[in-house]
Scaffold this motif. Sequence first.
Motif, PDB file in Angstrom:
ATOM      1  N   MET A  18      37.456  45.473  31.203  1.00  0.00           N
ATOM      2  CA  MET A  18      36.210  45.562  31.965  1.00  0.00           C
ATOM      3  C   MET A  18      35.438  46.840  31.608  1.00  0.00           C
ATOM      4  O   MET A  18      34.220  46.819  31.440  1.00  0.00           O
ATOM      5  CB  MET A  18      36.494  45.528  33.467  1.00  0.00           C
ATOM      6  CG  MET A  18      37.158  44.255  33.940  1.00  0.00           C
ATOM      7  SD  MET A  18      36.117  42.815  33.763  1.00  0.00           S
ATOM      8  CE  MET A  18      35.040  43.035  35.148  1.00  0.00           C
ATOM      9  N   ALA A  19      36.146  47.951  31.504  1.00  0.00           N
ATOM     10  CA  ALA A  19      35.492  49.218  31.168  1.00  0.00           C
ATOM     11  C   ALA A  19      34.854  49.143  29.785  1.00  0.00           C
ATOM     12  O   ALA A  19      33.723  49.615  29.580  1.00  0.00           O
ATOM     13  CB  ALA A  19      36.502  50.363  31.231  1.00  0.00           C
ATOM     14  N   PHE A  20      35.548  48.548  28.835  1.00  0.00           N
ATOM     15  CA  PHE A  20      35.006  48.398  27.484  1.00  0.00           C
ATOM     16  C   PHE A  20      33.784  47.482  27.492  1.00  0.00           C
ATOM     17  O   PHE A  20      32.759  47.778  26.891  1.00  0.00           O
ATOM     18  CB  PHE A  20      36.084  47.850  26.542  1.00  0.00           C
ATOM     19  CG  PHE A  20      35.580  47.586  25.161  1.00  0.00           C
ATOM     20  CD1 PHE A  20      35.402  48.644  24.269  1.00  0.00           C
ATOM     21  CD2 PHE A  20      35.266  46.300  24.750  1.00  0.00           C
ATOM     22  CE1 PHE A  20      34.922  48.408  22.997  1.00  0.00           C
ATOM     23  CE2 PHE A  20      34.782  46.061  23.474  1.00  0.00           C
ATOM     24  CZ  PHE A  20      34.606  47.111  22.601  1.00  0.00           C
ATOM     25  N   TYR A  21      33.898  46.368  28.185  1.00  0.00           N
ATOM     26  CA  TYR A  21      32.828  45.366  28.183  1.00  0.00           C
ATOM     27  C   TYR A  21      31.562  45.878  28.874  1.00  0.00           C
ATOM     28  O   TYR A  21      30.461  45.710  28.368  1.00  0.00           O
ATOM     29  CB  TYR A  21      33.317  44.083  28.862  1.00  0.00           C
ATOM     30  CG  TYR A  21      32.289  42.980  28.888  1.00  0.00           C
ATOM     31  CD1 TYR A  21      32.038  42.217  27.747  1.00  0.00           C
ATOM     32  CD2 TYR A  21      31.561  42.711  30.040  1.00  0.00           C
ATOM     33  CE1 TYR A  21      31.088  41.216  27.764  1.00  0.00           C
ATOM     34  CE2 TYR A  21      30.615  41.710  30.069  1.00  0.00           C
ATOM     35  CZ  TYR A  21      30.375  40.961  28.931  1.00  0.00           C
ATOM     36  OH  TYR A  21      29.425  39.970  28.949  1.00  0.00           O
ATOM     37  N   PHE A  22      31.699  46.523  30.045  1.00  0.00           N
ATOM     38  CA  PHE A  22      30.532  46.935  30.818  1.00  0.00           C
ATOM     39  C   PHE A  22      30.053  48.348  30.484  1.00  0.00           C
ATOM     40  O   PHE A  22      28.950  48.721  30.864  1.00  0.00           O
ATOM     41  CB  PHE A  22      30.815  46.831  32.323  1.00  0.00           C
ATOM     42  CG  PHE A  22      30.847  45.411  32.813  1.00  0.00           C
ATOM     43  CD1 PHE A  22      29.678  44.674  32.922  1.00  0.00           C
ATOM     44  CD2 PHE A  22      32.046  44.812  33.149  1.00  0.00           C
ATOM     45  CE1 PHE A  22      29.701  43.367  33.360  1.00  0.00           C
ATOM     46  CE2 PHE A  22      32.080  43.502  33.597  1.00  0.00           C
ATOM     47  CZ  PHE A  22      30.902  42.773  33.704  1.00  0.00           C
ATOM     48  N   GLU A  28      49.319  44.511  34.092  1.00  0.00           N
ATOM     49  CA  GLU A  28      48.267  43.511  33.908  1.00  0.00           C
ATOM     50  C   GLU A  28      46.934  44.017  34.447  1.00  0.00           C
ATOM     51  O   GLU A  28      45.881  43.805  33.832  1.00  0.00           O
ATOM     52  CB  GLU A  28      48.650  42.186  34.583  1.00  0.00           C
ATOM     53  CG  GLU A  28      49.838  41.489  33.943  1.00  0.00           C
ATOM     54  CD  GLU A  28      49.605  41.176  32.467  1.00  0.00           C
ATOM     55  OE1 GLU A  28      48.504  40.695  32.106  1.00  0.00           O
ATOM     56  OE2 GLU A  28      50.527  41.416  31.670  1.00  0.00           O
ATOM     57  N   LEU A  29      46.954  44.693  35.585  1.00  0.00           N
ATOM     58  CA  LEU A  29      45.739  45.248  36.166  1.00  0.00           C
ATOM     59  C   LEU A  29      45.150  46.328  35.256  1.00  0.00           C
ATOM     60  O   LEU A  29      43.928  46.382  35.046  1.00  0.00           O
ATOM     61  CB  LEU A  29      46.021  45.809  37.554  1.00  0.00           C
ATOM     62  CG  LEU A  29      44.830  46.378  38.312  1.00  0.00           C
ATOM     63  CD1 LEU A  29      43.745  45.312  38.504  1.00  0.00           C
ATOM     64  CD2 LEU A  29      45.278  46.911  39.661  1.00  0.00           C
ATOM     65  N   LEU A  72      31.397  54.215  38.200  1.00  0.00           N
ATOM     66  CA  LEU A  72      32.813  53.925  38.438  1.00  0.00           C
ATOM     67  C   LEU A  72      33.285  54.553  39.746  1.00  0.00           C
ATOM     68  O   LEU A  72      34.042  53.938  40.506  1.00  0.00           O
ATOM     69  CB  LEU A  72      33.668  54.432  37.284  1.00  0.00           C
ATOM     70  CG  LEU A  72      33.666  53.585  36.019  1.00  0.00           C
ATOM     71  CD1 LEU A  72      34.422  54.285  34.902  1.00  0.00           C
ATOM     72  CD2 LEU A  72      34.250  52.216  36.277  1.00  0.00           C
ATOM     73  N   THR A  73      32.842  55.769  40.036  1.00  0.00           N
ATOM     74  CA  THR A  73      33.221  56.443  41.281  1.00  0.00           C
ATOM     75  C   THR A  73      32.672  55.687  42.486  1.00  0.00           C
ATOM     76  O   THR A  73      33.390  55.471  43.476  1.00  0.00           O
ATOM     77  CB  THR A  73      32.704  57.902  41.280  1.00  0.00           C
ATOM     78  OG1 THR A  73      33.259  58.577  40.151  1.00  0.00           O
ATOM     79  CG2 THR A  73      33.098  58.621  42.552  1.00  0.00           C
TER      80      THR A  73
END
Length: 131
Positions: A95-99, A87-88, A106-107
């Motif tokens: 989230m990665a796709f959206y933002f 789920e995570l 990210l780092t």
Amino acid sequence: MQKENTKQTFTVRLSEETANLCMAGMAMDDCRSRNEFIEKAIRYYAGYLSAEKNKVVLGEQIQKVVESSVKSSESRLSNQSFRMAVELAKLQRIMAFYFQMDEETLTELHHLCQREVKSMNGTLSLEDMIK
């Protein structure tokens, strides 16, 4: 014909202290005679000795039950952890796709989250994150 409950006679010498314990015990257990109390005391002590002798066997059985319970709990926790990880991972992908964050952001976010989790001893709440 079965014999009536036959009893053997024993002569017992008790110290005054032990005799007093006997009399006090008779009153506590509502025994009608010293004989009744002494019989109960002997049965109790014999049972105690038997339990002590079998303690090793009982200990092994208890250990097996505890080990089985722990293994079962480990299995359930492992399965639940796997489901939560899936789920995570889904949430992270969304989230990665959206933002559309770059690698450097990210780092930085990763290091920030590590520091926060360490400072809170792994206990996170949404309210703590908002503060």
